[in-house]
Design a protein around this motif. Structure first.
Motif, mmCIF file in Angstrom:
data_model
loop_
_atom_site.group_PDB
_atom_site.id
_atom_site.type_symbol
_atom_site.label_atom_id
_atom_site.label_comp_id
_atom_site.label_asym_id
_atom_site.label_seq_id
_atom_site.Cartn_x
_atom_site.Cartn_y
_atom_site.Cartn_z
ATOM 1 N N CYS A 1 5.756 -1.558 0.972
ATOM 2 C CA CYS A 1 5.413 -1.261 -0.419
ATOM 3 C C CYS A 1 6.054 -2.273 -1.357
ATOM 4 C CB CYS A 1 5.881 0.136 -0.801
ATOM 5 S SG CYS A 1 4.997 1.440 0.047
ATOM 6 N N GLY A 2 5.295 -2.714 -2.325
ATOM 7 C CA GLY A 2 5.826 -3.632 -3.326
ATOM 8 C C GLY A 2 4.725 -4.163 -4.208
ATOM 9 N N LEU A 3 5.125 -4.665 -5.347
ATOM 10 C CA LEU A 3 4.204 -5.236 -6.323
ATOM 11 C C LEU A 3 4.604 -6.674 -6.625
ATOM 12 C CD1 LEU A 3 4.046 -2.218 -8.778
ATOM 13 C CD2 LEU A 3 2.259 -2.959 -7.188
ATOM 14 N N PRO A 4 3.655 -7.482 -7.086
ATOM 15 C CA PRO A 4 3.993 -8.876 -7.408
ATOM 16 C C PRO A 4 5.204 -9.020 -8.326
ATOM 17 C CG PRO A 4 1.621 -8.602 -7.445
ATOM 18 C CD PRO A 4 2.221 -7.231 -7.264
ATOM 19 N N GLU A 5 5.316 -8.189 -9.347
ATOM 20 C CA GLU A 5 6.435 -8.314 -10.286
ATOM 21 C C GLU A 5 7.787 -8.170 -9.592
ATOM 22 O OE1 GLU A 5 6.850 -3.817 -12.066
ATOM 23 O OE2 GLU A 5 5.148 -5.026 -12.720
ATOM 24 N N GLN A 6 7.837 -7.432 -8.478
ATOM 25 C CA GLN A 6 9.086 -7.253 -7.758
ATOM 26 C C GLN A 6 9.469 -8.478 -6.936
ATOM 27 O OE1 GLN A 6 7.674 -3.626 -5.866
ATOM 28 N NE2 GLN A 6 9.283 -2.479 -6.929
ATOM 29 N N GLY B 1 0.840 -1.191 0.000
ATOM 30 C CA GLY B 1 0.000 0.000 0.000
ATOM 31 C C GLY B 1 0.867 1.229 0.000
ATOM 32 N N ALA B 2 0.282 2.337 -0.348
ATOM 33 C CA ALA B 2 1.011 3.602 -0.404
ATOM 34 C C ALA B 2 1.442 4.046 0.986
ATOM 35 C CB ALA B 2 0.124 4.670 -1.040
ATOM 36 N N TRP C 1 6.342 13.838 -1.912
ATOM 37 C CA TRP C 1 6.029 12.569 -1.251
ATOM 38 C C TRP C 1 4.520 12.328 -1.255
ATOM 39 C CZ3 TRP C 1 8.391 10.904 4.101
ATOM 40 C CH2 TRP C 1 8.198 9.542 4.277
ATOM 41 N N LEU C 2 3.749 13.380 -0.965
ATOM 42 C CA LEU C 2 2.292 13.251 -0.987
ATOM 43 C C LEU C 2 1.810 12.812 -2.369
ATOM 44 C CD1 LEU C 2 1.313 16.459 1.013
ATOM 45 C CD2 LEU C 2 0.783 14.124 1.698
ATOM 46 N N GLU C 3 2.360 13.416 -3.411
ATOM 47 C CA GLU C 3 1.938 13.085 -4.773
ATOM 48 C C GLU C 3 2.362 11.658 -5.143
ATOM 49 O OE1 GLU C 3 0.058 13.307 -8.370
ATOM 50 O OE2 GLU C 3 -0.199 14.515 -6.567
ATOM 51 N N SER C 4 3.534 11.262 -4.753
ATOM 52 C CA SER C 4 4.010 9.900 -5.033
ATOM 53 C C SER C 4 3.104 8.873 -4.363
ATOM 54 C CB SER C 4 5.448 9.747 -4.548
ATOM 55 O OG SER C 4 5.874 8.425 -4.678
ATOM 56 N N SER C 5 2.756 9.131 -3.111
ATOM 57 C CA SER C 5 1.886 8.215 -2.372
ATOM 58 C C SER C 5 0.501 8.177 -3.004
ATOM 59 C CB SER C 5 1.811 8.653 -0.911
ATOM 60 O OG SER C 5 1.133 7.702 -0.142
ATOM 61 N N ARG C 6 -0.030 9.335 -3.357
ATOM 62 C CA ARG C 6 -1.343 9.402 -4.003
ATOM 63 C C ARG C 6 -1.337 8.638 -5.320
ATOM 64 N NH1 ARG C 6 -3.878 11.065 -8.039
ATOM 65 N NH2 ARG C 6 -2.083 12.059 -8.957
ATOM 66 N N VAL D 1 -3.535 -2.250 0.956
ATOM 67 C CA VAL D 1 -4.445 -1.371 1.674
ATOM 68 C C VAL D 1 -4.527 -0.074 0.873
ATOM 69 C CG1 VAL D 1 -4.896 -0.164 3.849
ATOM 70 C CG2 VAL D 1 -3.788 -2.418 3.878
ATOM 71 N N VAL D 2 -5.737 0.348 0.572
ATOM 72 C CA VAL D 2 -5.964 1.576 -0.195
ATOM 73 C C VAL D 2 -7.032 2.400 0.508
ATOM 74 C CG1 VAL D 2 -5.308 0.555 -2.423
ATOM 75 C CG2 VAL D 2 -7.704 0.480 -1.684
ATOM 76 N N CYS D 3 -7.141 3.666 0.124
ATOM 77 C CA CYS D 3 -8.200 4.521 0.654
ATOM 78 C C CYS D 3 -8.461 5.649 -0.326
ATOM 79 C CB CYS D 3 -7.847 5.059 2.044
ATOM 80 S SG CYS D 3 -6.466 6.206 2.078
ATOM 81 N N GLU D 4 -9.490 6.417 -0.047
ATOM 82 C CA GLU D 4 -9.806 7.577 -0.881
ATOM 83 C C GLU D 4 -8.723 8.639 -0.694
ATOM 84 O OE1 GLU D 4 -12.163 7.682 -3.174
ATOM 85 O OE2 GLU D 4 -12.628 5.619 -2.591
ATOM 86 N N GLU D 5 -8.511 9.435 -1.742
ATOM 87 C CA GLU D 5 -7.430 10.416 -1.751
ATOM 88 C C GLU D 5 -7.488 11.397 -0.582
ATOM 89 O OE1 GLU D 5 -5.566 13.960 -4.529
ATOM 90 O OE2 GLU D 5 -6.905 12.494 -5.457
ATOM 91 N N THR D 6 -8.668 11.893 -0.251
ATOM 92 C CA THR D 6 -8.771 12.860 0.847
ATOM 93 C C THR D 6 -8.336 12.235 2.172
ATOM 94 O OG1 THR D 6 -11.124 12.331 1.075
ATOM 95 C CG2 THR D 6 -10.554 14.290 -0.225
ATOM 96 N N SER D 7 -8.674 10.978 2.377
ATOM 97 C CA SER D 7 -8.251 10.277 3.595
ATOM 98 C C SER D 7 -6.745 10.078 3.605
ATOM 99 C CB SER D 7 -8.943 8.919 3.702
ATOM 100 O OG SER D 7 -10.315 9.080 3.889
ATOM 101 N N LEU D 8 -6.181 9.708 2.456
ATOM 102 C CA LEU D 8 -4.732 9.497 2.365
ATOM 103 C C LEU D 8 -3.988 10.793 2.683
ATOM 104 C CD1 LEU D 8 -2.335 7.669 1.674
ATOM 105 C CD2 LEU D 8 -2.649 8.339 -0.722
ATOM 106 N N ARG D 9 -4.392 11.882 2.080
ATOM 107 C CA ARG D 9 -3.723 13.172 2.333
ATOM 108 C C ARG D 9 -3.838 13.569 3.816
ATOM 109 N NH1 ARG D 9 -1.818 16.044 -1.746
ATOM 110 N NH2 ARG D 9 -2.347 15.449 -3.869
#
Length: 174
Positions: free
Chosen positions: A80-85, A14-15, A125-130, A103-111
């Motif tokens: 953080c990671g993806l299956p391909e990694q 997750g981000a 960092w905020l933009e990368s995570s989003r 784990v994911v969430c809506e953008e407003t919650s993430l920020r």
């Protein structure tokens, strides 16, 4: 020593700031059928190799998880990671299966979580995570293997941990 017990491995991704570490800390406190590890534990600057998908970092973690699982319990690796990694790693052979959740969430919650919970105001960092959070929501079903999404927009860390634990138990065969 070469690992001879092949158990499943569980990757919880997750981000940054989405709440995966908080949920995994709760799992860590109550674990009995699995071992929870946080991938940041081993991070060092020499692993910062985006040109090869952080290959040595993933290989190292998979070898550590394989060794830990020799006690007869599967490992849940949070970070953080993806299956391909992970799927491209030689150490992938040490596991019967690798299951992926994010784990994911809506953008407003993430920020809000990043600013208030983690004190992060760096827009890069905020933009990368989003961006990673949105990518997961759009493409999780296209990865091989597919990533199970756990949306915690309206969940407490305890509820998120409960959803992750249900996913683990479902894949262990409980």
């Amino acid at each position: 020593m070469m690992p001879d017990k092949k158990l499943p491995l569980f990757i919880v991704s997750g981000a940054s700031g989405v709440g995966k570490t908080s949920a995994c800390e709760i799992l860590f406190q109550k674990e009995s059928r699995y071992i929870v590890m946080e991938s940041d534990l081993l991070w060092r600057d020499f692993f910062d190799t985006p040109e090869d998908n952080y290959r040595e970092f993933r290989e190292t973690w998979m070898r550590v998880c394989a060794s830990i699982s020799q006690i007869g319990l599967p490992v849940v690796l949070c970070g953080c990671g993806l299956p391909e990694q992970f799927e491209e790693c030689e150490a992938r052979a040490y596991f019967s299966e690798v299951h992926y959740a994010a784990v994911v969430c809506e953008e407003t919650s993430l920020r809000r979580r990043m600013r208030e919970g983690r004190g992060i105001s760096d827009e890069t960092w905020l933009e990368s995570s989003r961006h990673f959070n949105e990518w997961l929501k759009k493409h999780a079903g296209e990865t091989v293997p597919a990533i199970t999404l756990i949306d915690n927009t309206n969940l407490t860390p305890e509820q998120t941990a409960g959803k992750i634990e249900s996913w683990i138990k479902e894949n262990i065969g409980d």
